[in-house]
Write an enzyme that holds these catalytic residues in place. Structure first.
Site, mmCIF file in Angstrom:
data_model
loop_
_atom_site.group_PDB
_atom_site.id
_atom_site.type_symbol
_atom_site.label_atom_id
_atom_site.label_comp_id
_atom_site.label_asym_id
_atom_site.label_seq_id
_atom_site.Cartn_x
_atom_site.Cartn_y
_atom_site.Cartn_z
ATOM 1 N N THR A 12 0.721 -1.241 0.004
ATOM 2 C CA THR A 12 0.022 0.016 -0.009
ATOM 3 C C THR A 12 0.894 1.462 -0.007
ATOM 4 O OG1 THR A 12 -1.880 -1.156 0.994
ATOM 5 C CG2 THR A 12 -1.682 1.142 1.353
ATOM 6 N N SER A 52 1.740 -7.501 -1.089
ATOM 7 C CA SER A 52 2.302 -8.539 -0.356
ATOM 8 C C SER A 52 1.725 -9.889 -0.184
ATOM 9 C CB SER A 52 2.600 -7.986 1.136
ATOM 10 O OG SER A 52 1.782 -8.277 2.006
ATOM 11 N N ASP A 85 0.160 -6.915 4.816
ATOM 12 C CA ASP A 85 -0.479 -8.102 4.912
ATOM 13 C C ASP A 85 0.264 -9.016 5.353
ATOM 14 O OD1 ASP A 85 -2.643 -6.951 4.349
ATOM 15 O OD2 ASP A 85 -2.990 -7.820 2.224
HETATM 16 N N1 ASP Z 1 -2.631 -5.499 0.524
HETATM 17 C C1 ASP Z 1 -1.535 -4.628 0.758
HETATM 18 C C2 ASP Z 1 -0.336 -5.505 0.903
HETATM 19 O O1 ASP Z 1 -0.023 -6.041 1.867
HETATM 20 C C3 ASP Z 1 -1.798 -4.143 2.095
HETATM 21 C C4 ASP Z 1 -1.006 -3.034 2.658
HETATM 22 O O2 ASP Z 1 0.157 -2.864 2.223
HETATM 23 O O3 ASP Z 1 -1.364 -2.320 3.834
HETATM 24 O O4 ASP Z 1 0.119 -5.384 0.054
#
Ligand code: ASP
Length: 311
Positions: A12, A52, A85
């Site tokens: 993110t 991730s 994540d």
């Molecule tokens: N879905 C994102 C990831 O883990 C969530 C984040 O980075 O906060 O890449």
């Protein structure tokens, strides 16, 4: 001037939101570091750009290689930007396999890089500043977000951010399992338990070649009899079974009948370490050829993730 290498992997902290409302990593390391005013010389390595959820064990080896090359080039510290994540899993693997004094600081963001209140820039600023801080030598691998620095062991993402054990810059007691290669780790699975669960999933994992299974047990380490039978079969076949709990903050005490039967069947207790990190610790222990019971006795009891006293 201090020099820090920023290794980007996505998450993110690097996303922007498309016309379909979906956040995807689009920002390069140069984009992320463009507005930094830290007084630190920053080099960028764009290693990956993924959510991730897509990070694989072999990617942990690539991150370690990037850290090693930064160390060889004389960097004072390394920052890895990463999705939240699976940050607790990457951070723990790197912690278990990182040696030496070079600080490695993981950071990310809870809000997209294109959000008005994006938290990534402040987190990256903190991470770079920490990695360049001479006092951080010997700190090993840490995670920083929202102004807090955490050790990897015991770190858990929750709906409201992370919980874990916070640390201050400086040398600390670090778990280590040697220079193991993640790409060579055996299959290790996490198996859920619930009211009415049977051993179908556990047996399937063993049949798929798992050398280790983390059982996400009920409460303080219990499971239905059919699961206990499956654990008995798995342990007899040489599969390492570790008991973690599906309850956030729980301690596995195996103080009830089913828990005792699981231990008698050969399962090992992960005292307070939640299932995702128990899986990483088990995979690292198996890859390093270290005794699973000893590794979990030594490292799975993280005091700060113990439950509050119940009255
Ligand atoms: N879905 C994102 C990831 O883990 C969530 C984040 O980075 O906060 O890449």
């Amino acid at each position: 001037m201090s020099r820090v290498v920023v290794v980007t992997t996505g998450g993110t902290i690097a996303t922007s939101t498309g016309a379909d409302g979906v956040a995807r990593p689009t920002q390069t390391g140069d984009d992320l570091t463009a507005g930094l005013h830290t007084g630190v010389d920053v080099d960028v390595v764009d290693l990956m750009a993924v959510d991730s959820s897509q990070v694989q064990p072999a990617d942990w080896d690539r991150m370690r290689a990037a850290v090693a090359s930064a160390a060889r080039a004389g960097a004072d510290g390394v920052v890895i930007t990463h999705g939240t994540d699976t940050m607790e899993e990457t951070a723990l693997w790197l912690e278990l396999t990182h040696h030496g004094d070079l600080p490695v600081v993981l950071t990310g963001a809870m809000r997209s890089a294109d959000a008005e209140d994006a938290d990534g820039p402040a987190n990256l600023h903190d991470a770079v500043t920490l990695a360049a801080n001479p006092d951080a030598r010997g700190i090993g691998v840490v995670v920083t977000l929202a102004g807090t620095i955490w050790q990897p062991l015991g770190l858990t993402k929750t709906g409201a951010g992370f919980v874990g054990v916070d640390v201050t810059p400086g040398p600390r007691r670090r778990p280590s399992l040697g220079e193991v290669i993640a790409a060579t780790a055996p299959r290790v699975d996490v198996v859920a338990t619930y009211a009415g669960s049977d051993a179908v999933a556990l047996d399937a994992c063993v049949a798929a070649g798992a050398r280790g299974v983390v059982l996400e047990t009920l409460g303080s380490g219990n499971a239905a009899h059919a699961v206990i039978e499956g654990v008995r079969r798995a342990c007899a076949a040489g599969v390492a079974v570790v008991l973690s709990s599906r309850v956030p903050g729980a301690r596995v005490t195996v103080g009830y009948g089913p828990g005792r039967m699981l231990v008698d069947a050969g399962a090992v207790v992960a005292a307070t370490l939640p299932p995702p990190q128990s899986r990483v610790l088990l995979a690292a222990a198996l890859t390093a050829g270290q005794p699973v019971a000893e590794v979990f006795a030594r490292w799975s009891d993280v005091p700060e993730v113990r439950p509050a006293a119940v009255r």
